[in-house]
Design a protein around this motif. Structure first.
Motif, mmCIF file in Angstrom:
data_model
loop_
_atom_site.group_PDB
_atom_site.id
_atom_site.type_symbol
_atom_site.label_atom_id
_atom_site.label_comp_id
_atom_site.label_asym_id
_atom_site.label_seq_id
_atom_site.Cartn_x
_atom_site.Cartn_y
_atom_site.Cartn_z
ATOM 1 N N ILE A 134 0.875 -1.177 0.000
ATOM 2 C CA ILE A 134 0.000 0.000 0.000
ATOM 3 C C ILE A 134 0.912 1.226 0.000
ATOM 4 N N ALA A 135 0.922 1.943 -1.124
ATOM 5 C CA ALA A 135 1.854 3.070 -1.272
ATOM 6 C C ALA A 135 1.141 4.365 -0.920
ATOM 7 N N ALA A 136 1.233 4.726 0.364
ATOM 8 C CA ALA A 136 0.555 5.937 0.822
ATOM 9 C C ALA A 136 1.528 7.113 0.956
ATOM 10 N N ALA A 137 2.799 6.890 0.628
ATOM 11 C CA ALA A 137 3.787 7.967 0.792
ATOM 12 C C ALA A 137 3.610 9.040 -0.280
ATOM 13 N N ALA A 138 3.933 10.267 0.123
ATOM 14 C CA ALA A 138 3.968 11.375 -0.841
ATOM 15 C C ALA A 138 5.432 11.511 -1.274
ATOM 16 N N VAL A 139 5.803 10.698 -2.238
ATOM 17 C CA VAL A 139 7.210 10.637 -2.654
ATOM 18 C C VAL A 139 7.517 11.839 -3.557
ATOM 19 N N ALA A 140 8.660 12.457 -3.317
ATOM 20 C CA ALA A 140 9.050 13.572 -4.192
ATOM 21 C C ALA A 140 9.236 13.047 -5.607
ATOM 22 N N ASP A 141 8.684 13.768 -6.575
ATOM 23 C CA ASP A 141 8.827 13.332 -7.973
ATOM 24 C C ASP A 141 10.175 13.762 -8.551
ATOM 25 N N TYR A 142 10.748 14.824 -7.978
ATOM 26 C CA TYR A 142 12.042 15.343 -8.473
ATOM 27 C C TYR A 142 12.978 15.569 -7.295
ATOM 28 N N LYS B 133 14.316 13.546 -12.178
ATOM 29 C CA LYS B 133 13.216 12.703 -11.701
ATOM 30 C C LYS B 133 13.722 11.675 -10.693
ATOM 31 N N THR B 134 12.897 11.420 -9.693
ATOM 32 C CA THR B 134 13.211 10.294 -8.789
ATOM 33 C C THR B 134 12.646 9.025 -9.440
ATOM 34 N N LYS B 135 13.026 7.883 -8.895
ATOM 35 C CA LYS B 135 12.450 6.639 -9.426
ATOM 36 C C LYS B 135 11.020 6.510 -8.922
ATOM 37 N N ASP B 136 10.126 6.050 -9.761
ATOM 38 C CA ASP B 136 8.758 5.803 -9.311
ATOM 39 C C ASP B 136 8.728 4.438 -8.616
ATOM 40 N N ILE B 137 8.621 4.472 -7.300
ATOM 41 C CA ILE B 137 8.732 3.236 -6.505
ATOM 42 C C ILE B 137 7.612 2.265 -6.859
ATOM 43 N N LEU B 138 6.389 2.795 -6.854
ATOM 44 C CA LEU B 138 5.226 1.932 -7.080
ATOM 45 C C LEU B 138 5.274 1.317 -8.478
ATOM 46 N N ALA B 139 5.615 2.140 -9.472
ATOM 47 C CA ALA B 139 5.675 1.610 -10.846
ATOM 48 C C ALA B 139 6.750 0.525 -10.952
ATOM 49 N N ILE C 148 -1.667 -1.517 -4.098
ATOM 50 C CA ILE C 148 -2.606 -0.399 -3.937
ATOM 51 C C ILE C 148 -1.826 0.907 -3.985
ATOM 52 N N GLY C 149 -2.257 1.806 -4.859
ATOM 53 C CA GLY C 149 -1.612 3.110 -4.948
ATOM 54 C C GLY C 149 -2.600 4.214 -4.652
ATOM 55 N N PHE C 150 -2.069 5.389 -4.370
ATOM 56 C CA PHE C 150 -2.902 6.574 -4.162
ATOM 57 C C PHE C 150 -2.764 7.489 -5.367
ATOM 58 N N ALA C 151 -3.792 8.249 -5.637
ATOM 59 C CA ALA C 151 -3.709 9.262 -6.693
ATOM 60 C C ALA C 151 -4.334 10.534 -6.153
ATOM 61 N N LEU C 152 -3.617 11.614 -6.309
ATOM 62 C CA LEU C 152 -4.109 12.918 -5.855
ATOM 63 C C LEU C 152 -4.336 13.745 -7.105
ATOM 64 N N GLU C 153 -5.577 14.027 -7.404
ATOM 65 C CA GLU C 153 -5.872 14.671 -8.691
ATOM 66 C C GLU C 153 -6.705 15.928 -8.471
ATOM 67 N N LEU D 74 -5.682 5.705 -15.705
ATOM 68 C CA LEU D 74 -4.385 5.650 -16.420
ATOM 69 C C LEU D 74 -3.280 5.187 -15.478
ATOM 70 N N LYS D 75 -3.374 5.642 -14.225
ATOM 71 C CA LYS D 75 -2.357 5.275 -13.223
ATOM 72 C C LYS D 75 -2.382 3.773 -12.948
ATOM 73 N N ILE D 76 -3.588 3.210 -12.934
ATOM 74 C CA ILE D 76 -3.711 1.757 -12.712
ATOM 75 C C ILE D 76 -2.942 1.016 -13.806
ATOM 76 N N LYS E 179 -0.603 2.299 -15.962
ATOM 77 C CA LYS E 179 0.814 2.673 -16.039
ATOM 78 C C LYS E 179 1.652 1.976 -14.965
ATOM 79 N N LYS E 180 1.055 1.813 -13.775
ATOM 80 C CA LYS E 180 1.832 1.257 -12.657
ATOM 81 C C LYS E 180 1.457 -0.192 -12.352
ATOM 82 N N ASN E 181 0.571 -0.775 -13.174
ATOM 83 C CA ASN E 181 0.154 -2.174 -12.997
ATOM 84 C C ASN E 181 -0.416 -2.413 -11.591
HETATM 85 N N1 CTP Z 1 4.674 6.975 -5.876
HETATM 86 C C1 CTP Z 1 5.821 6.234 -5.700
HETATM 87 N N2 CTP Z 1 7.032 6.710 -6.097
HETATM 88 C C2 CTP Z 1 7.142 7.924 -6.670
HETATM 89 C C3 CTP Z 1 5.987 8.689 -6.850
HETATM 90 C C4 CTP Z 1 4.758 8.192 -6.448
HETATM 91 O O1 CTP Z 1 5.727 5.120 -5.165
HETATM 92 N N3 CTP Z 1 8.352 8.369 -7.032
HETATM 93 C C5 CTP Z 1 3.378 6.432 -5.454
HETATM 94 C C6 CTP Z 1 2.703 7.175 -4.345
HETATM 95 O O2 CTP Z 1 3.018 6.662 -3.080
HETATM 96 C C7 CTP Z 1 1.220 7.007 -4.689
HETATM 97 C C8 CTP Z 1 1.225 7.006 -6.191
HETATM 98 O O3 CTP Z 1 2.504 6.540 -6.576
HETATM 99 O O4 CTP Z 1 0.708 5.768 -4.273
HETATM 100 C C9 CTP Z 1 1.005 8.390 -6.720
HETATM 101 O O5 CTP Z 1 1.345 8.419 -8.042
HETATM 102 P P1 CTP Z 1 1.887 9.705 -8.790
HETATM 103 O O6 CTP Z 1 2.179 9.292 -10.182
HETATM 104 O O7 CTP Z 1 2.930 10.390 -8.020
HETATM 105 O O8 CTP Z 1 0.622 10.532 -8.817
HETATM 106 P P2 CTP Z 1 0.269 11.901 -8.263
HETATM 107 O O9 CTP Z 1 1.336 12.451 -7.383
HETATM 108 O O10 CTP Z 1 -1.082 11.729 -7.672
HETATM 109 O O11 CTP Z 1 0.134 12.779 -9.571
HETATM 110 P P3 CTP Z 1 1.031 12.992 -10.867
HETATM 111 O O12 CTP Z 1 0.413 12.041 -11.847
HETATM 112 O O13 CTP Z 1 0.824 14.393 -11.212
HETATM 113 O O14 CTP Z 1 2.443 12.684 -10.520
#
Ligand code: CTP
Length: 403
Positions: free
Chosen positions: A276-284, A307-313, A325-330, A340-342, A344-346
């Protein structure tokens, strides 16, 4: 934390010499964090005083349908006691009380409460060795188990009669251990491992500065707590947060940056059943991290970000059995973006937060989410406390294993 923590235990004490051990039993229940209400049969008061049990349980003790000493003769409702309890433990359970329970002979408050109780009932027999194996006692055991009650078997040893054999009430410590093991075994997520990410990440600019965000971690911590209460072993990988978690089923893994969170998640991933990826991970993050503190010299200061690595993806790419399970903040086209997130990140499930909803998102104790599953079934939920949302998310995990 004991599985009994916060549980309401109704302790029924019947009249055998082992009743004196219920003082220790009540103390153990209280130490485990339970709320205890004691009901005694009249005969048990010859073996231990209500005052002792009332002092230890921090509650009045009842033994009759009304209080004879009261002017207004207040009614003690067996139905209310029965409804209040999360579990009922009858210890010691004498041959007489067991026979009454087995046959519905309702001539005291304890039996009336037992017959009204809707919760699981445990009984710990205590009697002499010959009584313990008498056919009528064995029939009581048999009937009571058939009715769905659970027996905490007596132990072998020296008996009050001076004889030695089977019939001693299980020791209070053993009763506690029996109840904990039994309740844990019934928890829906027992044996499941869940990896949860929570909180923000901090991306260093120099030794004293970073890029971060306002995430408190509350959503992820609440999910971790709730999953552990349901019996799961939780690995909580958390970015910097002031929150604390105290549950021996939760392994706490503190991290700071997105890269550290990525590495921690990959260390544990192969072994877990759910993420369950509830973290607000920095994208950059800053491309270069200065070793020395940056001095304020020029008028303008530009930080190049990468860019940081997308952990969930990255976990979605390598998943085998894991339920993701991922979170999306839109803020716009919420449902479409979440779908789309479902892909893209499987993912198997997305928890969508719309910032257009009042009371949702950062810095509030409440959240309003919409669940979208991998078949694109959309399920909007009410505005709730973050704890209640955590509970809904954990229920989705339970449904995944049992539906
Ligand atoms: N996540 C992650 N690793 C990252 C960024 C996000 O694991 N580097 C996870 C978050 O924990 C969350 C989900 O991915 O579960 C959010 O996806 P993200 O693509 O970051 O979406 P948003 O931040 O909602 O929006 P945006 O598409 O604009 O990035």
């Amino acid at each position: 934390m004991s599985v009994l923590s916060g549980k309401k235990i109704l302790l029924g004490v019947s009249g055998g010499i082992a009743a004196y051990k219920t003082a220790t039993l009540v103390r153990l229940f209280i130490k485990a964090g339970a709320h205890v209400q004691v009901i005694m049969t009249p005969a048990s008061k010859d073996f231990i005083t209500p005052l002792t049990l009332s002092t230890l349980s921090k509650n009045p003790v009842y033994s009759s349908f009304y209080n004879q000493d009261d002017d207004n003769e207040e009614w003690n409702s067996h139905v209310e006691f029965g409804l209040w309890a999360d579990l009922m433990v009858i210890a010691p359970a004498t041959a007489n009380t067991l026979a009454k329970m087995a046959n519905g002979v309702c001539d005291n408050l304890l039996i009336a409460t037992y017959l009204s109780a809707k919760c699981p009932v445990y009984f710990a027999p205590a009697m002499d060795l010959d009584m313990y194996i008498h056919p009528s006692t064995l029939e009581s055991f048999h009937k009571l188990k058939l009715f769905g009650n659970t027996m905490i078997p007596a132990e072998k040893g020296e008996l009050a009669s001076g004889l030695s054999g089977e019939g001693r009430m299980s020791e209070p410590e053993h009763i506690l251990a029996f109840l904990e093991a039994n309740l844990e075994g019934k928890l829906p997520l027992k044996g499941k491992k869940i990896l949860i990410t929570a909180g923000p990440t901090y991306e260093a600019i120099d030794p004293v500065r970073f890029i971060g965000n306002h995430s408190s971690g509350k959503m992820g911590y609440d999910i971790a707590e709730c999953a552990a209460i349901m019996g799961a072993s939780v690995i909580l990988v958390s970015g910097p947060s002031h929150l604390k978690i105290d549950n021996n089923l939760v392994q706490f893994v503190p991290v700071v940056s997105a890269q550290e969170m990525y590495e921690a998640c990959h260390t544990y991933f192969s072994d877990v059943d759910v993420v369950i990826a509830a973290a607000a991970v920095a994208d950059y993050r800053p491309k270069e991290v200065s070793v020395q503190k940056i001095k304020k010299e020029s008028e303008k200061f530009v930080i190049e970000l990468e860019k940081t690595k997308d952990i969930l993806a990255s976990l979605g790419e390598i998943k085998t059995k894991q339920f993701l399970i991922g979170f999306a903040l839109e803020t716009e086209n919420e449902i479409e973006n979440a779908k789309l997130k479902i892909q893209k990140k499987n993912l198997d499930l997305v928890v969508l937060n719309s910032l257009q909803d009042v009371g949702a998102g950062f810095g509030t104790p409440t959240n309003k989410v919409t669940f979208i599953d991998k078949n694109f079934k959309v399920e909007p939920m009410e505005l709730k406390s973050k704890k209640a949302v955590a509970n809904d998310i954990v229920n989705k995990v339970i449904a995944h294993f049992y539906d």
